[in-house]
Structures are given as structure tokens and as C-alpha cells.
Design a protein around this motif. Structure first.
Motif, short mmCIF file in Angstrom:
data_model
loop_
_atom_site.label_atom_id
_atom_site.label_comp_id
_atom_site.label_asym_id
_atom_site.label_seq_id
_atom_site.Cartn_x
_atom_site.Cartn_y
_atom_site.Cartn_z
N VAL A 181 8.01 -8.24 -6.66
CA VAL A 181 6.67 -7.64 -6.58
C VAL A 181 5.73 -8.36 -7.54
CG1 VAL A 181 5.31 -5.56 -7.04
CG2 VAL A 181 7.49 -5.38 -5.81
N ARG A 185 10.32 5.27 -7.02
CA ARG A 185 9.02 4.72 -7.37
C ARG A 185 8.82 4.64 -8.88
NH1 ARG A 185 6.21 1.89 -3.79
NH2 ARG A 185 4.20 2.59 -4.63
N TYR A 222 12.36 9.66 -3.29
CA TYR A 222 11.25 8.72 -3.25
C TYR A 222 10.58 8.61 -4.62
CZ TYR A 222 6.52 7.02 -2.23
OH TYR A 222 5.33 6.34 -2.25
N SER A 249 3.67 -3.30 1.00
CA SER A 249 3.35 -2.37 -0.09
C SER A 249 2.19 -2.89 -0.93
CB SER A 249 4.57 -2.14 -0.98
OG SER A 249 4.86 -3.28 -1.78
N VAL A 286 13.84 -6.25 -7.09
CA VAL A 286 12.58 -5.91 -6.43
C VAL A 286 11.38 -5.95 -7.36
CG1 VAL A 286 11.34 -4.05 -5.25
CG2 VAL A 286 13.66 -4.63 -4.55
N LEU A 322 9.19 1.27 -0.58
CA LEU A 322 7.99 0.44 -0.58
C LEU A 322 7.18 0.58 0.70
CD1 LEU A 322 9.43 -2.80 -2.18
CD2 LEU A 322 7.81 -1.22 -3.22
N ARG A 323 7.73 1.21 1.72
CA ARG A 323 7.00 1.37 2.97
C ARG A 323 5.71 2.15 2.73
NH1 ARG A 323 10.20 4.95 6.19
NH2 ARG A 323 8.71 4.53 7.85
N GLN A 334 2.46 -10.31 -6.04
CA GLN A 334 1.21 -9.57 -6.20
C GLN A 334 -0.01 -10.47 -6.44
OE1 GLN A 334 1.33 -6.50 -9.21
NE2 GLN A 334 -0.12 -5.26 -8.06
N GLN A 394 15.44 0.40 -2.50
CA GLN A 394 14.08 0.30 -3.06
C GLN A 394 13.10 -0.19 -2.00
OE1 GLN A 394 14.67 -2.17 -6.57
NE2 GLN A 394 14.60 -0.38 -7.88
N GLY A 395 13.57 -1.01 -1.07
CA GLY A 395 12.72 -1.44 0.02
C GLY A 395 12.23 -0.28 0.87
N GLN A 425 8.64 -5.41 3.54
CA GLN A 425 8.18 -4.15 2.97
C GLN A 425 7.46 -4.37 1.64
OE1 GLN A 425 8.07 -1.61 4.79
NE2 GLN A 425 9.40 -2.43 6.39
N ILE A 426 7.93 -5.34 0.85
CA ILE A 426 7.25 -5.64 -0.41
C ILE A 426 5.84 -6.15 -0.13
CG2 ILE A 426 7.25 -7.18 -2.41
CD1 ILE A 426 10.30 -7.02 -2.40
#
Length: 378
Positions: free
Chosen positions: A111, A159, A155, A22, A107, A225-226, A115, A221-222, A18-19
Motif C-alpha cells: 500500500v 483495518r 473487518y 482501495s 500488504v 481492502l475491498r 499510494q 487482508q485483501g 484490491q489494493i
């Protein structure tokens, strides 16, 4: 681009997936749990980014990274490990590891590590297939493609910049009204990775105690990230909100009846939130469908809800390995098993029947089974 992940914990693997998605929604992510399978997947089709755990049940993840380096010196490699000692790092220095992810990880740090690697890799976005039929799509879905949407309010909090939590109770208070969170954490807590004793887990608090704060926060948190984590389409959002409101009303009535019947309300609360999991999973798929620009009219959506909601719910119960006791409580929302004598399922059925406006004789029968006074005697 293609990303290969080697991780034996399916929940951590899904979180890493999912990370990646995202950060790069067009990526094709292949998750493997054994070294031998990851090596075979690499040979079939090389990836542009490889993420590997260090220790696997059938060997060492370094074998995969060595195979990658034999083919290319440029492909970014990421090592996931609980080992951070100098000797371990020096031992794999010749592999030119691009990033290390230390367990237990956070998380935001993962990320930040992935990234730049994804940004610098060659990204080839695939064409969106606007053809096809939504009902056929539902019939062809794999179990691991099914998810529940998060509530918009939670959500947004997930975020935002993560807030520190002093204890598990704070997490339980924050997450207690979200079906997706209940499903994810209860499913994880009942999996072999976190349930070595084989004891069923049916409530959010039990799941939090078993998973621990760090793992629970990562898994939730995953969910945020969807790429399509919430129902953003106005029509789908209205339907989703109606199911959320029904679940909360059911929980409230269960709390009142459970006190009078001397039944533990916690398992029933979980069942109330998951009662509409089939409908929510279908709306989640509808959101993904519409987000790609494909048309989905209201008549087709209504047909899909009527035909597939129950089927999707049953698939999710099996896929998430929900305990039998929890499945029975969810089922009691619709009907009691023949010869049922369990008070908790009776209370579940009674609360649902009242909300759905069942006939007075049926309500009175259920109240007698629950050890409560008749409707007219209240």
C-alpha cells in the motif's frame, strides 16, 4: 485511470487489484496471467500504471515493461519479484522502475509503495450509472465479481494496525467464524497454485497449513481492502447478521451431534459457515448497488434472494473449485441424497433440520441414521 497487472498467481493478482481499488476506487484494473496476453492488452489500451511479476510461465515480465517504456518514459512501473540481488536490480535500471515489491510481501508495505504512484497518476473518475435493473445486473455478473461480505468485527480488526501472530493456531482462532475468510482460504488452498498434489482441502486449519501464515494473512487482508467489504446498509446488515447467527448456531449444534456420532466436526463447521453463501453473495451485490446511489426496494431484494441465491451459491462452488465432499455437506443442509449412508452428511442434515423446526418423525429418522437415540429417549 487504468491499471494493468501481470501476475500468474490469480490470488496474488486479485490481492494487488484490491489494493489498487482501495487507493483509487475509480480505477479500471486489468489482470493478465501471461506475458503475451498482457502485451496484447497494453497494445489495445495503454494503462496509466503497470504492475508486473518478473518470472511468468510463458516468459519474462520485463518484456511488458520494455514495451511500456518504448511508448512512454512517464508511466509508473512496478516490479513484483522474489529477486532482490544487486545484479538483478542493475539489469533493469534503464527501465526506470518506480517501485519494487518483494515476495513474499506484506500488504501495508505494498500500500505504501503504490499510494504515491496512484496519487500522482492522472485519475479520471467515471460517471456512475444510476440506471439499470438489479435483477438484470445479477444475471449478467461474472463469476469473479462474486464475493462474500466480511463480518463487521473482523473487518475492523483487519483495518486496524496488524498484530503479529505467533502461529497458525492464533489465525484459526481469530478467523474461525467468518464465512468470507473460510471461502477465500479454502478456495485458494484448492487451486492449482497451492495444491500441486491434488489433495482436497475442506477445513480452515488445512487451508492455513497449506498456504502458510504470510500468504493467508495477505489474502484475508485483501478482503478488507475491498471498497464495499462489509454490509454497511442497515437493512442489508440486519439480513446478513441473521445469516451469520444461523451459521454459528448450526456450528454449535453440529459440534454437539458430532461428538455423540463420532464424526469429525471440522469439515461440517466449514459447510455450516458456507451454507448461506448464495444469500451473502447476493447481499454483497445489493450493498454495492446501493452504495452508488441506485434504488433497491425491499420487494425487489426479496425477489432477488428467492430467485438467485441458489444459483449464485452453485456458481461460487464451481468458481472456487470447492471439493465434492464439502459441496455434499453443504447440500445436506437442505436434503440427503437418495441412498445416503455417510454419517457426516446425516449429522449435517440433522443439525439443520433441528434448527429449522422439522417434524419429530423426520428428526427421529435422522437420529437413527446418525446412530443416536430417538428424540423422546434423550
Amino acid at each position: 485511470m487504468r491499471v494493468l497487472i501481470l501476475e500468474d498467481d490469480p490470488w496474488i493478482a486479485d490481492l494487488l487489484k484490491q489494493i489498487v481499488l482501495s487507493l483509487c476506487p475509480s480505477a479500471k484494473v486489468d489482470c493478465q496471467s501471461r506475458v503475451v496476453d498482457a502485451l496484447a492488452a497494453w497494445k489495445r489500451q495503454p494503462a496509466q500504471l503497470v504492475i508486473s511479476d518478473w518470472h511468468l510461465p510463458d516468459g519474462n515480465g520485463i518484456q511488458l515493461l520494455e514495451a511500456v517504456r518504448q511508448r512512454s518514459q512517464d508511466i509508473p512501473l512496478v516490479m513484483v519479484t522474489a529477486r532482490a540481488d544487486r545484479d538483478s536490480v542493475l539489469a533493469i535500471r534503464p527501465l526506470n522502475i518506480s517501485a519494487f515489491i518483494s515476495k513474499p510481501f506484506q500488504v501495508p508495505k505494498v500500500v505504501a509503495s503504490l499510494q504515491p504512484l496512484l496519487a500522482n497518476a492522472q485519475i479520471i473518475a467515471g460517471e456512475i450509472d444510476t440506471a439499470g435493473d438489479f435483477l438484470q445486473q445479477l444475471a449478467s455478473l461474472t463469476d469473479d465479481a462474486l464475493e462474500l461480505p466480511l463480518r463487521e468485527s473482523l473487518y475492523q480488526r483487519l483495518r486496524d494496525v496488524p498484530q503479529p501472530f505467533d502461529n497458525l493456531q492464533q489465525l484459526g482462532d481469530l478467523w474461525q467464524n467468518d464465512p468470507a475468510v473460510h471461502a477465500r482460504l479454502i478456495a485458494a488452498a484448492n487451486s492449482g497454485n497451492y495444491n500441486s498434489a491434488g489433495q482436497p482441502c475442506v477445513t480452515l486449519n488445512e487451508a492455513l497449513q497449506r498456504l502458510g501464515q504470510a500468504t493467508a494473512v495477505n489474502l484475508v487482508q485483501g478482503l478488507a481492502l475491498r471498497p464495499q467489504a462489509v454490509l454497511s446498509d442497515p437493512g442489508l446488515q440486519r439480513q446478513g447478521d441473521a445469516h451469520f447467527v444461523h451459521a454459528l448456531r448450526l456450528r454449535q449444534r453440529i459440534a454437539e451431534l458430532a461428538r455423540s456420532s463420532r464424526v469429525d466436526p471440522a469439515p461440517l463447521h466449514s459447510a455450516a459457515l458456507l451454507q448461506r453463501m448464495g444469500e451473502l453473495a447476493l447481499l454483497d451485490q445489493a450493498q454495492r448497488w446501493r452504495s452508488t446511489g441506485r434504488e433497491l426496494d425491499e420487494q425487489t431484494l426479496d425477489t432477488a434472494l428467492q430467485r438467485h441465491s441458489s444459483q449464485l451459491a452453485n456458481r461460487l462452488k464451481a468458481h472456487w473449485r470447492l471439493p465434492i465432499a464439502l459441496r455434499e455437506l453443504i447440500g445436506a443442509c437442505y436434503a440427503l441424497p437418495p441412498g445416503n449412508t455417510r454419517r457426516d452428511t446425516v449429522v449435517m442434515r440433522l443439525a439443520s433440520a433441528e434448527l429449522l423446526g422439522a417434524e419429530a418423525p423426520e428428526i427421529d429418522r435422522l437420529r437413527r441414521l446418525a446412530g443416536l437415540a430417538r428424540t423422546g429417549a434423550r
